[in-house]
Design a protein around this motif. Structure first.
Motif, mmCIF file in Angstrom:
data_model
loop_
_atom_site.group_PDB
_atom_site.id
_atom_site.type_symbol
_atom_site.label_atom_id
_atom_site.label_comp_id
_atom_site.label_asym_id
_atom_site.label_seq_id
_atom_site.Cartn_x
_atom_site.Cartn_y
_atom_site.Cartn_z
ATOM 1 N N GLN A 232 0.838 -1.187 0.000
ATOM 2 C CA GLN A 232 0.000 0.000 0.000
ATOM 3 C C GLN A 232 0.883 1.251 0.000
ATOM 4 O O GLN A 232 1.946 1.269 0.624
ATOM 5 N N PRO A 233 0.465 2.322 -0.691
ATOM 6 C CA PRO A 233 1.320 3.519 -0.810
ATOM 7 C C PRO A 233 1.717 4.139 0.523
ATOM 8 O O PRO A 233 2.785 4.735 0.639
ATOM 9 N N ASP A 234 0.852 4.029 1.534
ATOM 10 C CA ASP A 234 1.137 4.681 2.811
ATOM 11 C C ASP A 234 1.810 3.750 3.826
ATOM 12 O O ASP A 234 1.953 4.102 4.993
ATOM 13 N N TRP A 235 2.252 2.548 3.393
ATOM 14 C CA TRP A 235 2.884 1.619 4.325
ATOM 15 C C TRP A 235 4.258 2.126 4.721
ATOM 16 O O TRP A 235 5.053 2.536 3.867
#
Length: 251
Positions: A232-235
């Motif tokens: 996920q991009p915000d991981w």
């Protein structure tokens, strides 16, 4: 070849052959084929009552290119890039897998005496292709048996052996197409980098001589995403993994 050394035993193994496997890439249903790639190597091992030591070297000569890099290599060899000198052709050759070798050196030592067991494993991977980063890895495990229970701790880390700042030599700012290829190359190189550390705690319960149950908790910190998929991009690269398994062998 096996032979006795005092109260211990030494083993030497030499091997050669060709790979048939294919490796899953980040894109669904796209594989990196190792079919026809040559493998050679040797391994030396010494075992005594309490100690086991092993040193190994293997070499893989790739027979095929990585599928998602082919279009970048073809673009770098196009007339748009050849007019700017030899840097693009050199970069294309450096990105290619075909005909390049990957060298793998590993060493490990195990101590097993009564209830105590400890393991230390180290490896050094050296790649001749820019597309697959050389790396250094290792782990240390210590376990202590208490009747049927064996609690254990593991510390592991892998990191790139080379600088993260790859200079391609492409003339940026001259043409939009060149800037796009630079972005594509840097993105691919980042995707094939491997950097992660982890700490694990686990418990193994022996059911009998041929089977056991194991519960393990891993705390990982991943900085480069080669071995992680569907991120996920915000991981932030940190995760806790809980696993349970039933292990057995056949007599």
């Amino acid at each position: 070849y096996k032979y006795d050394v005092g109260s211990g035993q030494a083993k030497i193994k030499i091997f050669a052959g060709k790979a048939q496997e294919r490796v899953l890439t980040e894109a669904p249903n796209i594989y990196f084929s190792l079919k026809g790639s040559k493998i050679t190597g040797a391994q030396f091992e010494f075992q005594s009552q309490k100690w086991l030591a092993r040193l190994g070297y293997s070499e893989l000569k790739c027979n095929n290119n990585f599928p998602s890099i082919d279009h970048l290599i073809d673009t770098l060899r196009s007339p748009l890039f050849t007019q700017f000198g030899s840097n693009a052709e050199m970069l294309a050759n450096n990105l290619s897998f075909k005909g390049k070798k990957i060298h793998y050196l590993s060493a490990g030592i195990v101590y097993d005496d009564g209830p105590l067991q400890a393991q230390l494993m180290l490896s050094r991977l050296r790649s001749e292709t820019l597309s697959f980063n050389s790396n250094i890895a290792g782990f240390f495990t210590v376990a202590y048996r208490v009747k049927a229970w064996t609690p254990y701790l593991t510390f592991a880390k892998t990191r790139p052996a080379e600088s993260k700042n790859i200079i391609t030599g492409l003339p940026l700012g001259v043409h939009a197409g060149i800037d796009q290829v630079e972005t594509g190359v840097q993105g691919f190189l980042k995707a094939t980098r491997n950097e992660q550390s982890s700490q694990s705690i686990g418990f193994r319960y022996s059911l009998n001589q041929t089977s056991d149950l194991k519960l393990q908790i891993d705390r990982i910190h991943n900085q480069e995403r080669l071995i992680v998929r569907a991120v996920q991009p915000d991981w932030n690269g940190k995760a806790t993994i809980i696993s349970a398994s039933y292990n057995f062998i056949f007599n």
